[in-house]
Scaffold this motif. Structure first.
Motif, PDB file in Angstrom:
ATOM      1  N   ASN A 178      15.230   8.557 -20.528  1.00 31.36           N
ATOM      2  CA  ASN A 178      15.622   7.460 -21.408  1.00 31.36           C
ATOM      3  C   ASN A 178      15.756   6.148 -20.630  1.00 31.36           C
ATOM      4  O   ASN A 178      16.525   5.287 -20.993  1.00 31.36           O
ATOM      5  CB  ASN A 178      16.917   7.789 -22.152  1.00 31.36           C
ATOM      6  N   MET A 179      14.989   6.029 -19.552  1.00 29.53           N
ATOM      7  CA  MET A 179      15.046   4.826 -18.734  1.00 29.53           C
ATOM      8  C   MET A 179      14.714   3.594 -19.569  1.00 29.53           C
ATOM      9  O   MET A 179      13.799   3.614 -20.368  1.00 29.53           O
ATOM     10  CB  MET A 179      14.058   4.917 -17.563  1.00 29.53           C
ATOM     11  N   ARG A 180      15.459   2.562 -19.324  1.00 27.64           N
ATOM     12  CA  ARG A 180      15.225   1.330 -20.066  1.00 27.64           C
ATOM     13  C   ARG A 180      14.104   0.514 -19.452  1.00 27.64           C
ATOM     14  O   ARG A 180      13.646  -0.454 -20.036  1.00 27.64           O
ATOM     15  CB  ARG A 180      16.502   0.523 -20.133  1.00 27.64           C
ATOM     16  N   TYR A 181      13.661   0.875 -18.265  1.00 28.72           N
ATOM     17  CA  TYR A 181      12.608   0.128 -17.599  1.00 28.72           C
ATOM     18  C   TYR A 181      11.280   0.847 -17.720  1.00 28.72           C
ATOM     19  O   TYR A 181      11.140   1.975 -17.325  1.00 28.72           O
ATOM     20  CB  TYR A 181      12.951  -0.057 -16.113  1.00 28.72           C
ATOM     21  N   LYS A 182      10.312   0.168 -18.259  1.00 28.10           N
ATOM     22  CA  LYS A 182       8.975   0.736 -18.404  1.00 28.10           C
ATOM     23  C   LYS A 182       8.017   0.134 -17.388  1.00 28.10           C
ATOM     24  O   LYS A 182       7.010   0.715 -17.049  1.00 28.10           O
ATOM     25  CB  LYS A 182       8.425   0.494 -19.820  1.00 28.10           C
ATOM     26  N   ASP A 183       8.356  -1.056 -16.907  1.00 26.07           N
ATOM     27  CA  ASP A 183       7.504  -1.759 -15.964  1.00 26.07           C
ATOM     28  C   ASP A 183       7.347  -0.926 -14.691  1.00 26.07           C
ATOM     29  O   ASP A 183       8.307  -0.385 -14.167  1.00 26.07           O
ATOM     30  CB  ASP A 183       8.142  -3.113 -15.656  1.00 26.07           C
ATOM     31  N   GLN A 186       6.774  -1.663 -11.465  1.00 27.28           N
ATOM     32  CA  GLN A 186       7.526  -2.071 -10.290  1.00 27.28           C
ATOM     33  C   GLN A 186       9.010  -1.754 -10.446  1.00 27.28           C
ATOM     34  O   GLN A 186       9.648  -1.288  -9.513  1.00 27.28           O
ATOM     35  CB  GLN A 186       7.334  -3.558 -10.017  1.00 27.28           C
ATOM     36  N   LYS A 187       9.547  -1.978 -11.619  1.00 27.43           N
ATOM     37  CA  LYS A 187      10.959  -1.673 -11.854  1.00 27.43           C
ATOM     38  C   LYS A 187      11.199  -0.173 -11.777  1.00 27.43           C
ATOM     39  O   LYS A 187      12.211   0.271 -11.240  1.00 27.43           O
ATOM     40  CB  LYS A 187      11.411  -2.237 -13.201  1.00 27.43           C
ATOM     41  N   THR A 188      10.265   0.604 -12.290  1.00 27.95           N
ATOM     42  CA  THR A 188      10.392   2.058 -12.213  1.00 27.95           C
ATOM     43  C   THR A 188      10.331   2.522 -10.767  1.00 27.95           C
ATOM     44  O   THR A 188      11.097   3.391 -10.352  1.00 27.95           O
ATOM     45  CB  THR A 188       9.290   2.740 -13.048  1.00 27.95           C
ATOM     46  N   VAL A 226      16.454  -2.595  -0.928  1.00 26.52           N
ATOM     47  CA  VAL A 226      16.618  -3.571  -2.011  1.00 26.52           C
ATOM     48  C   VAL A 226      17.931  -4.319  -1.805  1.00 26.52           C
ATOM     49  O   VAL A 226      18.753  -3.935  -0.983  1.00 26.52           O
ATOM     50  CB  VAL A 226      16.608  -2.892  -3.409  1.00 26.52           C
ATOM     51  N   THR A 227      18.128  -5.358  -2.558  1.00 25.18           N
ATOM     52  CA  THR A 227      19.387  -6.089  -2.517  1.00 25.18           C
ATOM     53  C   THR A 227      20.420  -5.376  -3.380  1.00 25.18           C
ATOM     54  O   THR A 227      20.078  -4.560  -4.249  1.00 25.18           O
ATOM     55  CB  THR A 227      19.210  -7.522  -3.034  1.00 25.18           C
ATOM     56  N   SER A 228      21.667  -5.705  -3.159  1.00 21.34           N
ATOM     57  CA  SER A 228      22.727  -5.147  -4.006  1.00 21.34           C
ATOM     58  C   SER A 228      22.539  -5.590  -5.453  1.00 21.34           C
ATOM     59  O   SER A 228      22.817  -4.823  -6.381  1.00 21.34           O
ATOM     60  CB  SER A 228      24.105  -5.565  -3.497  1.00 21.34           C
ATOM     61  N   GLY A 229      22.045  -6.806  -5.642  1.00 22.15           N
ATOM     62  CA  GLY A 229      21.756  -7.294  -6.999  1.00 22.15           C
ATOM     63  C   GLY A 229      20.691  -6.448  -7.676  1.00 22.15           C
ATOM     64  O   GLY A 229      20.800  -6.138  -8.866  1.00 22.15           O
ATOM     65  N   ALA A 230      19.664  -6.060  -6.914  1.00 23.74           N
ATOM     66  CA  ALA A 230      18.621  -5.194  -7.477  1.00 23.74           C
ATOM     67  C   ALA A 230      19.198  -3.827  -7.831  1.00 23.74           C
ATOM     68  O   ALA A 230      18.840  -3.235  -8.852  1.00 23.74           O
ATOM     69  CB  ALA A 230      17.461  -5.037  -6.499  1.00 23.74           C
ATOM     70  N   PHE A 231      20.105  -3.343  -6.987  1.00 20.91           N
ATOM     71  CA  PHE A 231      20.776  -2.072  -7.293  1.00 20.91           C
ATOM     72  C   PHE A 231      21.440  -2.159  -8.657  1.00 20.91           C
ATOM     73  O   PHE A 231      21.236  -1.292  -9.513  1.00 20.91           O
ATOM     74  CB  PHE A 231      21.816  -1.738  -6.207  1.00 20.91           C
ATOM     75  N   TYR A 232      22.233  -3.211  -8.844  1.00 22.09           N
ATOM     76  CA  TYR A 232      22.959  -3.364 -10.109  1.00 22.09           C
ATOM     77  C   TYR A 232      22.028  -3.660 -11.284  1.00 22.09           C
ATOM     78  O   TYR A 232      22.419  -3.464 -12.437  1.00 22.09           O
ATOM     79  CB  TYR A 232      24.043  -4.436  -9.993  1.00 22.09           C
ATOM     80  N   GLY A 233      20.831  -4.090 -11.011  1.00 21.66           N
ATOM     81  CA  GLY A 233      19.852  -4.273 -12.068  1.00 21.66           C
ATOM     82  C   GLY A 233      19.355  -2.936 -12.627  1.00 21.66           C
ATOM     83  O   GLY A 233      18.814  -2.876 -13.734  1.00 21.66           O
ATOM     84  N   HIS A 234      19.552  -1.871 -11.867  1.00 21.71           N
ATOM     85  CA  HIS A 234      19.091  -0.545 -12.274  1.00 21.71           C
ATOM     86  C   HIS A 234      20.228   0.424 -12.570  1.00 21.71           C
ATOM     87  O   HIS A 234      20.069   1.336 -13.375  1.00 21.71           O
ATOM     88  CB  HIS A 234      18.191   0.053 -11.191  1.00 21.71           C
ATOM     89  N   PHE A 235      21.353   0.241 -11.908  1.00 19.32           N
ATOM     90  CA  PHE A 235      22.504   1.130 -12.087  1.00 19.32           C
ATOM     91  C   PHE A 235      23.756   0.288 -12.250  1.00 19.32           C
ATOM     92  O   PHE A 235      23.963  -0.677 -11.510  1.00 19.32           O
ATOM     93  CB  PHE A 235      22.663   2.062 -10.874  1.00 19.32           C
ATOM     94  N   GLN A 283      13.324   4.402  -8.748  1.00 20.48           N
ATOM     95  CA  GLN A 283      13.119   5.688  -8.077  1.00 20.48           C
ATOM     96  C   GLN A 283      13.468   5.587  -6.597  1.00 20.48           C
ATOM     97  O   GLN A 283      14.043   6.508  -6.033  1.00 20.48           O
ATOM     98  CB  GLN A 283      11.675   6.167  -8.259  1.00 20.48           C
ATOM     99  N   ARG A 284      13.147   4.480  -5.973  1.00 19.03           N
ATOM    100  CA  ARG A 284      13.467   4.286  -4.561  1.00 19.03           C
ATOM    101  C   ARG A 284      14.983   4.279  -4.357  1.00 19.03           C
ATOM    102  O   ARG A 284      15.495   4.892  -3.412  1.00 19.03           O
ATOM    103  CB  ARG A 284      12.838   2.981  -4.068  1.00 19.03           C
TER     104      ARG A 284
END
Length: 191
Positions: free
Chosen positions: A9-14, A16-18, A51-60, A22-23
């Motif tokens: 149910n991932m909200r990211y389909k793109d 690069q975001k996926t 990744v940056t901490s901001g990128a982390f929070y963009g996914h979790f 996963q990384r």
């Protein structure tokens, strides 16, 4: 459990975001196995994932959210391994699973260890939502193990406890001779 965001149910389909998602998940799973939940923070997890901490929070939403995903991913690997062994080895799959578990999974780097063994102690100290997620995934493993085997649930629980306990004990001792003795004693239950 609203923080759980599975790959289904991932909200990211793109793409690069996926890939980034996963990384982060892969890095988190490895870090939690090696250092435990309290052994690393969000900044460390982000750094490990590159990744940056901001990128982390963009996914979790939080560290607990990625921990929940790590549990799902790790226990799903165990379930898939059992399914694969059942297809290849039919009723003898437990022997192959036990041998793999007490050799390769016992001696591999902690970052590559089995989530069933390495994350269980972390889950015991977690909140009820995490314990519920773990329980659901563990039950999937047990049902899979019962599916194509004449063993009842009691025997499956016993086998899983013996294997995870055997790996835990053998990893905890300093002397390789004793670690191997523990591993062989566990394997004798499956031969």
């Amino acid at each position: 459990m609203q923080f759980l965001l599975t790959k289904h149910n991932m909200r990211y389909k793109d793409g690069q975001k996926t890939e980034t998602y996963q990384r982060i998940l892969t890095a988190a799973e490895s870090c939690f196995k090696k250092a435990g939940y309290n052994g690393i923070g969000v900044d460390g997890l982000a750094k490990e994932a590159g990744v940056t901490s901001g990128a982390f929070y963009g996914h979790f939403k939080s560290k607990i959210a990625v921990f929940a995903e790590s549990i799902v991913a790790g226990l799903s690997e165990v379930k898939e391994a059992i399914e694969d062994l059942q297809k290849k080895h039919k009723e003898d799959w437990w022997q192959y699973f036990a041998t793999f578990y007490m050799t390769q999974r016992r001696t591999c780097d902690l970052t590559q260890s089995c989530a069933l063994q390495s994350l269980t102690s972390e889950v015991t100290r977690a909140n009820d939502d995490i314990r519920e997620i773990y329980q659901q995934e563990l039950l999937k493993i047990v049902l899979t193990a019962c599916e194509k085997n004449e063993l009842n649930r009691d025997k499956v629980w016993s086998n899983l406890a013996i294997l995870t306990g055997g790996v835990t004990l053998s990893r905890a001792v300093k002397d390789d001779k004793i670690a191997n003795e523990i591993a062989q004693a566990v394997l004798n239950n499956f031969l």
